[in-house]
Design an enzyme around this catalytic site. Structure first.
Site, PDB file in Angstrom:
ATOM      1  N   SER A   1      43.841  47.169  44.270  1.00 46.68           N
ATOM      2  CA  SER A   1      42.720  46.448  44.878  1.00 46.68           C
ATOM      3  C   SER A   1      42.390  45.088  44.281  1.00 46.68           C
ATOM      4  O   SER A   1      41.565  44.367  44.834  1.00 46.68           O
ATOM      5  CB  SER A   1      41.467  47.305  44.826  1.00 46.68           C
TER       6      SER A   1
ATOM      7  N   SER B   1      40.897  46.569  48.030  1.00 40.11           N
ATOM      8  CA  SER B   1      39.501  46.664  48.399  1.00 40.11           C
ATOM      9  C   SER B   1      38.610  45.522  47.891  1.00 40.11           C
ATOM     10  O   SER B   1      37.490  45.375  48.377  1.00 40.11           O
ATOM     11  CB  SER B   1      38.928  47.977  47.862  1.00 40.11           C
TER      12      SER B   1
ATOM     13  N   LYS C   1      31.855  42.123  42.483  1.00 32.50           N
ATOM     14  CA  LYS C   1      32.190  43.169  43.459  1.00 32.50           C
ATOM     15  C   LYS C   1      31.057  44.193  43.480  1.00 32.50           C
ATOM     16  O   LYS C   1      30.580  44.602  42.413  1.00 32.50           O
ATOM     17  CB  LYS C   1      33.519  43.825  43.053  1.00 32.50           C
TER      18      LYS C   1
HETATM   19  N1  GLN Z   1      44.436  50.747  48.707  1.00 32.00           N
HETATM   20  C1  GLN Z   1      44.343  51.740  47.709  1.00 32.00           C
HETATM   21  C2  GLN Z   1      43.442  52.851  48.179  1.00 32.00           C
HETATM   22  O1  GLN Z   1      42.969  52.766  49.248  1.00 32.00           O
HETATM   23  C3  GLN Z   1      43.840  51.152  46.413  1.00 32.00           C
HETATM   24  C4  GLN Z   1      42.403  50.908  46.360  1.00 32.00           C
HETATM   25  C5  GLN Z   1      41.907  50.422  45.031  1.00 32.00           C
HETATM   26  O2  GLN Z   1      42.696  49.960  44.190  1.00 32.00           O
HETATM   27  N2  GLN Z   1      40.620  50.548  44.818  1.00 32.00           N
HETATM   28  O3  GLN Z   1      43.192  53.801  47.516  1.00 32.00           O
END
Ligand code: GLN
Length: 495
Positions: free
Chosen positions: A187, A163, A80
């Site tokens: 995410s 994400s 990532k």
């Molecule tokens: N969807 C959540 C956010 O937008 C979690 C994102 C994540 O875990 N990095 O904050």
């Protein structure tokens, strides 16, 4: 013979050790697969590193020839693009870090490469990991390899979840055997569910955050994603461990997660939280949840009802704390030290112009919310209150774990949605996280396992939540769930 790109990590390690295949062959097959995905415009990579991968594979074969292979030697992985990789551009999918080349390696990637892992490249994500779809990336959205599952809607491009969108898509498309993810509020687990793969977010403090670009530091945690529970366990065993460079990493031994796999769940108690049956959830999600409980019951576990009374506050609490921490963490991108700089008439103009040009809309929204909830006059009403409720949420879990060994829930309200959907309505997008953020607030581990297909043909997973530092139990229950579900579906696009 199974195609090289269809092997699990565990199978590939066996074949490599038996000298049936070489790391170079395995890597070449995956690079060819990456190129095919690239032609299909899945937009998985931000920075491919094929030459580096070939070089690492050659070195891996040389190590194996002299009996010095590590646990992941020769295994092609996607990283990532939130993990700093020495000498390889690291963008966080943001324009502001477009040209950032770290001078150091994150501890997690260091450990993976130290164990012989091969890096295919840096993969796409929501900008600074803020999102649940991949669409906030400054490099454009990642397309799910599951797009076109329904022939009547072949033109509809789906999100792989976010994400960790590139990580999930790479594994589902069979172009990488495993990937790193980060999970601040879901995410790893939500994209795993949308993409029909496995993802674990370990306990806060289990993996070092050193060199992982920060989003919300009290919630961020790295984890592993792959096609089987066993593969995620193998990867996590390598990634985890105390690191003096991260004050929040915890100095406890990393158990042999692999030993837990396939163990009996007989007599274990699995909690079903009443508060997760919320209105407006896709009925198929609830049906799959029941199916998961039935699988575990059949395997000998006892299903017990539990309560997590403060669940309904988790989402608002998360969307105060995460932006607050983000606004502070992202203050460092000021045009002075790294990345983009847009000149202005004076220092303040330069800051403002750089940040306006460098950050996308969603990141700016989070910075503004975060700055607001931390500002004098509002701090007590929002941030301090959220921290207090966070403690109550954690307390709910501690009480629940007196009655059960693991908790089973859906990871998200439904299946993958189309690119563009929910985009103009941030609240709709934030609702995606309603089942995932709770455990981040409590610092607990969670794993998502693919369990079935919805009527639209798209994968759906289930989430298991465990006690702090008890990933071993999670792996045990997850492998029973995986075995009972027998998920083998493949997306329409595979390499
Ligand atoms: N969807 C959540 C956010 O937008 C979690 C994102 C994540 O875990 N990095 O904050």
């Amino acid at each position: 013979m199974t195609k090289l790109t269809d092997l699990t990590i565990t199978e590939a390690v066996h074949k490599l050790n038996a000298k049936d295949i070489s790391a170079v062959e395995l890597t070449d097959a995956h690079i060819a697969a990456c190129e095919k995905a690239d032609k299909a415009a899945l937009n998985i990579f931000i920075t491919p590193t094929y030459d580096l991968a070939r070089h690492q594979a050659k070195e891996s074969d040389a190590r194996r020839a002299v009996g010095q292979a590590g646990a992941l030697d020769g295994i092609p992985l996607a990283i990532k693009d939130l993990f700093c990789t020495k000498g390889v551009r690291t963008t966080a999918a943001s324009h502001i870090l477009n040209n950032f080349v770290p001078t150091y390696e994150s501890t997690v990637t260091q450990k993976l490469f130290g164990a012989g892992g091969v890096m295919l490249g840096k993969v796409n994500l929501d900008e600074f990991a803020m999102g649940s779809s991949g669409v906030t990336s400054a490099f454009g959205p990642t397309i799910s390899p599951w797009s076109g599952t329904d022939p009547a809607q072949a033109a509809r491009k789906l999100v792989p979840g976010g994400s960790s969108s590139g990580s999930a898509a790479a594994i589902a498309a069979r172009i990488a055997m495993g990937a790193t993810g980060t999970d601040t509020g879901g995410s790893i687990r939500q994209p795993a569910s949308f993409s029909g793969i496995v993802g674990i977010r370990p306990t806060y403090g289990r993996c070092s955050r050193w060199g992982v670009i920060a989003y919300a530091s009290s919630l961020d945690q790295a984890g592993s994603m792959a096609r089987t529970v066993g593969d995620t366990a193998l990867m996590l065993r390598t990634m985890a461990g105390f690191d003096p460079k991260d004050a929040t990493s915890v100095d406890v031994p990393v158990p042999d997660y692999l030993a837990a796999l396939g163990g009996s769940v007989k007599g274990m108690k699995i909690g079903i939280p009443h508060e997760y049956r919320i209105d407006g959830i896709n009925p198929e999600t609830n049906a799959l949840w029941d199916k998961g409980a039935a699988i575990l019951r059949e395997a000998g576990a006892e299903i017990v009802p539990i309560n997590l009374p403060h669940t309904k506050y988790a989402l608002p609490v998360y969307y105060i704390i995460a932006p607050a921490e983000a606004s502070s963490n992202l203050a460092r991108y000021d045009g002075v030290r790294f990345g983009l700089r847009v000149e202005g008439e004076n220092l303040n103009d330069m800051y403002a112009a750089t940040r306006f040009a460098g950050f996308g809309k969603e990141v700016r929204r989070r910075i503004m919310i975060g700055t607001y909830v931390l500002s004098a006059g509002y701090y007590d009403a929002y941030y301090r209150k959220a921290q207090r409720v966070r403690r109550l949420i954690r307390h709910d879990f501690l009480q629940a774990f007196e009655k059960c060994d693991a908790i089973l829930t859906p990871p998200s309200p439904g299946t993958a949605f189309a690119i563009g959907e929910k985009q103009d309505d941030p609240l709709q997008m934030y609702l995606e996280d309603v089942f995932t953020v709770t455990l981040n607030l409590a610092g607990l581990p969670g794993i998502c396992v693919p369990v079935g297909l919805a009527q639209n043909g798209l994968p759906m997973g289930l989430q298991l939540i465990g006690r702090a530092f008890d990933e071993t139990t999670l792996f045990k229950v997850a492998s029973a769930l995986e075995k009972g579900a027998g998920f083998t579906a493949k997306p329409p696009f595979t390499a």
